[in-house]
Design an enzyme around this catalytic site. Structure first.
Site, PDB file in Angstrom:
ATOM      1  N   ASP A 103      48.614  44.059 -25.040  1.00  0.00           N
ATOM      2  CA  ASP A 103      48.335  43.728 -23.653  1.00  0.00           C
ATOM      3  C   ASP A 103      48.187  45.054 -22.914  1.00  0.00           C
ATOM      4  O   ASP A 103      49.106  45.878 -22.933  1.00  0.00           O
ATOM      5  CB  ASP A 103      49.525  42.932 -23.082  1.00  0.00           C
ATOM      6  CG  ASP A 103      49.119  41.934 -22.031  1.00  0.00           C
ATOM      7  OD1 ASP A 103      48.405  42.334 -21.102  1.00  0.00           O
ATOM      8  OD2 ASP A 103      49.535  40.761 -22.135  1.00  0.00           O
ATOM      9  N   ASP A 205      45.135  42.751 -18.656  1.00  0.00           N
ATOM     10  CA  ASP A 205      45.810  42.023 -17.588  1.00  0.00           C
ATOM     11  C   ASP A 205      45.001  42.086 -16.282  1.00  0.00           C
ATOM     12  O   ASP A 205      44.503  43.150 -15.915  1.00  0.00           O
ATOM     13  CB  ASP A 205      47.183  42.687 -17.382  1.00  0.00           C
ATOM     14  CG  ASP A 205      48.110  41.882 -16.503  1.00  0.00           C
ATOM     15  OD1 ASP A 205      48.386  40.722 -16.855  1.00  0.00           O
ATOM     16  OD2 ASP A 205      48.554  42.406 -15.466  1.00  0.00           O
ATOM     17  N   GLU A 268      41.681  38.941 -18.920  1.00  0.00           N
ATOM     18  CA  GLU A 268      42.317  37.869 -18.138  1.00  0.00           C
ATOM     19  C   GLU A 268      41.596  37.813 -16.797  1.00  0.00           C
ATOM     20  O   GLU A 268      41.715  38.732 -15.983  1.00  0.00           O
ATOM     21  CB  GLU A 268      43.805  38.148 -17.895  1.00  0.00           C
ATOM     22  CG  GLU A 268      44.467  36.957 -17.190  1.00  0.00           C
ATOM     23  CD  GLU A 268      45.707  37.309 -16.367  1.00  0.00           C
ATOM     24  OE1 GLU A 268      46.477  36.388 -16.053  1.00  0.00           O
ATOM     25  OE2 GLU A 268      45.904  38.484 -16.027  1.00  0.00           O
ATOM     26  N   HIS A 329      51.804  32.321 -20.836  1.00  0.00           N
ATOM     27  CA  HIS A 329      53.161  32.545 -20.327  1.00  0.00           C
ATOM     28  C   HIS A 329      53.240  32.413 -18.811  1.00  0.00           C
ATOM     29  O   HIS A 329      54.305  32.639 -18.238  1.00  0.00           O
ATOM     30  CB  HIS A 329      53.616  33.940 -20.763  1.00  0.00           C
ATOM     31  CG  HIS A 329      52.741  35.009 -20.164  1.00  0.00           C
ATOM     32  ND1 HIS A 329      51.398  35.087 -20.442  1.00  0.00           N
ATOM     33  CD2 HIS A 329      52.997  35.985 -19.285  1.00  0.00           C
ATOM     34  CE1 HIS A 329      50.875  36.081 -19.751  1.00  0.00           C
ATOM     35  NE2 HIS A 329      51.827  36.649 -19.036  1.00  0.00           N
ATOM     36  N   ASP A 330      52.120  32.099 -18.167  1.00  0.00           N
ATOM     37  CA  ASP A 330      52.108  31.961 -16.703  1.00  0.00           C
ATOM     38  C   ASP A 330      51.915  30.524 -16.243  1.00  0.00           C
ATOM     39  O   ASP A 330      52.057  30.246 -15.051  1.00  0.00           O
ATOM     40  CB  ASP A 330      50.950  32.782 -16.098  1.00  0.00           C
ATOM     41  CG  ASP A 330      51.086  34.269 -16.333  1.00  0.00           C
ATOM     42  OD1 ASP A 330      52.224  34.771 -16.376  1.00  0.00           O
ATOM     43  OD2 ASP A 330      50.038  34.929 -16.481  1.00  0.00           O
TER      44      ASP A 330
HETATM   45  C1  GLC Z   1      49.088  38.581 -15.276  1.00  0.00           C
HETATM   46  C2  GLC Z   1      50.188  38.264 -16.257  1.00  0.00           C
HETATM   47  C3  GLC Z   1      51.403  37.828 -15.496  1.00  0.00           C
HETATM   48  C4  GLC Z   1      51.844  38.962 -14.598  1.00  0.00           C
HETATM   49  C5  GLC Z   1      50.707  39.420 -13.703  1.00  0.00           C
HETATM   50  C6  GLC Z   1      50.994  40.736 -13.089  1.00  0.00           C
HETATM   51  O1  GLC Z   1      48.648  37.474 -14.584  1.00  0.00           O
HETATM   52  O2  GLC Z   1      49.735  37.307 -17.177  1.00  0.00           O
HETATM   53  O3  GLC Z   1      52.453  37.442 -16.343  1.00  0.00           O
HETATM   54  O4  GLC Z   1      52.921  38.560 -13.819  1.00  0.00           O
HETATM   55  O5  GLC Z   1      49.503  39.596 -14.422  1.00  0.00           O
HETATM   56  O6  GLC Z   1      50.943  41.745 -14.059  1.00  0.00           O
END
Ligand code: GLC
Length: 541
Positions: A103, A205, A268, A329-330
């Site tokens: 990541d 990310d 993402e 995970h979100d």
């Molecule tokens: C992304 C991650 C999340 C995190 C956010 C800030 O959305 O998946 O878990 O809190 O970025 O880094």
């Protein structure tokens, strides 16, 4: 397999398995998952049949956002292990002919990162421009109306230097200024550090956040905002994200990956499809892949999902792999959102659509997670915004019926589900009709069946209750028919077309059908179809 197919990059054939390292397997006994634990479970992943692993962040971090606040990009947090253990994990993964993705968190660092410590030390520190510092607005308040994803203004006042700094997430996660040349050079070196260690690519990310409006204009109100939505969505992030300059930056980032050969960048990106597909980039057949989160975001109806699949298939640039996801995970786990029956239908959909699908660890067991009681969220988002905790989707993997589901010999950082004695890898592995067995069989079919592996996508008949589509490769045709309801449904086959059920989500039928297929409540099925006399023989299990 055809020559064209052989020439495609490896990720067009990959199935990605997303590991949340904190919750996967704890080898040290401190209640927190680690790299040594992941190494112990590689056999499982190989048995399951996935081929690419993506690890959520493993870098040194104060863990304000559980690792998405990075304090050192080129090391491993002691909670997770050491660089030597990481190297061993890369080695072991490759020895199994699997790939490993890290990541990459380029939008922000931790406020404890040495770069930010320097940046905040004075207005004329050379690292000042590495972050986004602005004077107060005319009224002495924040410079503009931008909101933090985790609640409140995205601007934090810094008394000692008399300016605000910008943070799209927590105030402990200041945003980097990617317009500062030093940032780009330093972050590209981070990519090189891990690429040289053998990683096969990165999930990036919040990729669409990296570039912000140069003039810092206010974001407009969101006309679709309704109560119950996160307060962040009260505005449209028109100026704080998805700026045109992002695409040149991504092109440069891709060049860094290309220095090391065939490496993947998974973005993402939460954007509508027309803007999402721009992230495949301009250089012909898609070199890299933006996630499509529609299966998480849309209402789970045959009408909405069927239309979204067709629209996406049409919008994809030629040769670009689709990238569907059911969970991460979100977001609330798929089995919690849809229930056990439809979660099976969703798994069949995910693993029969073309492209590069991603499975979130534990979804293959049908985990639903555990909601923290009010006020007990460990996740900072849930602490700031009651009702939005992400703890539930982060509870530990359930390996067996021993205490804490075999995840740890210590006290797990989040509790396992109370039903762990029944819902775990050991039990589901031995149950031929479990959610785990369904995943394994779907993955096997996807690997071995040419039409499912790389056949063309053809739209099938649609009703407001059933989604169907065909995957076709040469004479091989597979019909996928999914009942989105809890009532029986009939799916008509063209006249003269004969079908043989290869797999049902219930895992209990291989019948032959002509005329119509009867689907039971919450059932999905994959059929080999063709004219009766020309039906190729298929191996059934
Ligand atoms: C992304 C991650 C999340 C995190 C956010 C800030 O959305 O998946 O878990 O809190 O970025 O880094």
């Amino acid at each position: 397999m055809g020559e064209w197919y052989q020439m495609q990059p490896w990720w067009t054939r990959a199935v990605i398995y997303h590991i949340y390292p904190r919750s996967f397997m704890d080898a040290s006994g401190d209640g927190i998952g680690d790299l040594a634990g992941i190494r112990q479970r590689l056999d499982y992943l190989q048995w399951l049949g996935v081929d690419t692993i993506w690890l959520s962040p493993i870098y040194p971090s104060p863990m304000a956002d559980y690792g998405y606040d990075v304090a050192d990009y080129t090391a491993v947090d002691p909670q997770f292990g050491t660089l030597a253990e990481f190297d061993a994990l890369v080695w072991d993964t490759h020895a199994r002919h699997m790939k490993l993705l890290l990541d990459f968190v380029p939008n922000h660092t931790s406020d404890r990162h040495p770069w930010f410590i320097e940046s905040q030390s004075s207005r004329d520190n050379p690292k000042r421009e590495w972050y986004i510092w602005r004077d107060a607005g005319r009224d002495g308040g924040p410079p503009n109306n931008w909101l933090s994803n985790f609640g409140g203004s995205a601007w934090e006042w810094h008394e000692p230097t008399g300016q605000y700094y910008y943070h799209a997430f927590l105030k402990e996660q200041p945003d980097l200024n990617w317009r500062a040349p030093g940032v780009e050079a330093a972050m590209f070196d981070v990519l090189r550090f891990w690429l040289a260690r053998g990683v096969d690519g990165f999930r990036v990310d919040v990729l669409w956040h990296l570039m912000k409006d140069e003039q810092f204009r206010d974001n407009p109100p969101n006309p679709e905002y309704r109560s119950g939505m996160s307060p962040y969505r009260a505005l449209v992030a028109a100026f704080s994200a998805d700026r045109p300059e992002i695409h040149d930056l991504i092109t440069r980032m891709r060049r860094v990956l290309a220095e090391y050969g065939d490496r993947l960048m998974l973005g993402e990106i939460y954007l509508p499809i027309d803007r999402l597909v721009a992230y495949y980039g301009p250089q012909g057949p898609a070199p890299h892949v933006p996630f499509n989160f529609q299966l998480i975001q849309l209402p789970w109806t045959a009408t909405a999902i069927g239309a979204a699949i067709d629209a996406y298939e049409q919008a994809l640039p030629p040769g670009a792999p689709a990238a569907w996801v059911l969970g991460n995970h979100d977001k609330s786990r798929v089995a919690r959102r849809l229930g056990a029956g439809q979660a099976r239908v969703a798994a069949m959909l995910l693993l029969t659509l073309p492209g590069t699908p991603t499975i979130y660890n534990g979804d293959e067991l049908g985990l639903v997670g555990l909601m923290p009681p009010d006020g007990a969220s460990l996740d900072p988002k849930g602490r700031n915004l009651p009702g939005f905790s992400r703890d539930a989707e982060r509870t530990p993997m359930q390996w067996d019926g021993s205490p804490h589901a075999g995840f740890t010999a210590g006290q797990p950082w989040l509790p396992v589900q109370p039903d762990f004695a029944r819902v775990n890898v050991a039990v589901e592995r031995d149950d031929p009709s479990s959610m785990l067995s369904l995943h394994r069989r779907l993955l096997e079919l996807r690997r071995t069946d040419a039409a499912l592996a790389h056949g063309a996508y053809l739209r099938g008949d649609r009703t407001d209750r059933v989604v169907s589509f065909v995957r076709e490769h040469g004479h091989e045709r597979r019909l996928i028919a999914l009942n989105f309801t809890d009532r029986p449904e009939r799916v008509g086959l063209e006249s003269g077309v004969h079908g043989q059920v290869l797999l049902s989500t219930r895992m209990d039928r291989h019948d032959e059908v002509s005329g119509e297929l009867l689907l039971r409540p919450d059932e999905g099925a994959i059929l080999a179809i063709g004219e009766r006399r020309r039906m190729p023989r298929v191996a059934l299990r």
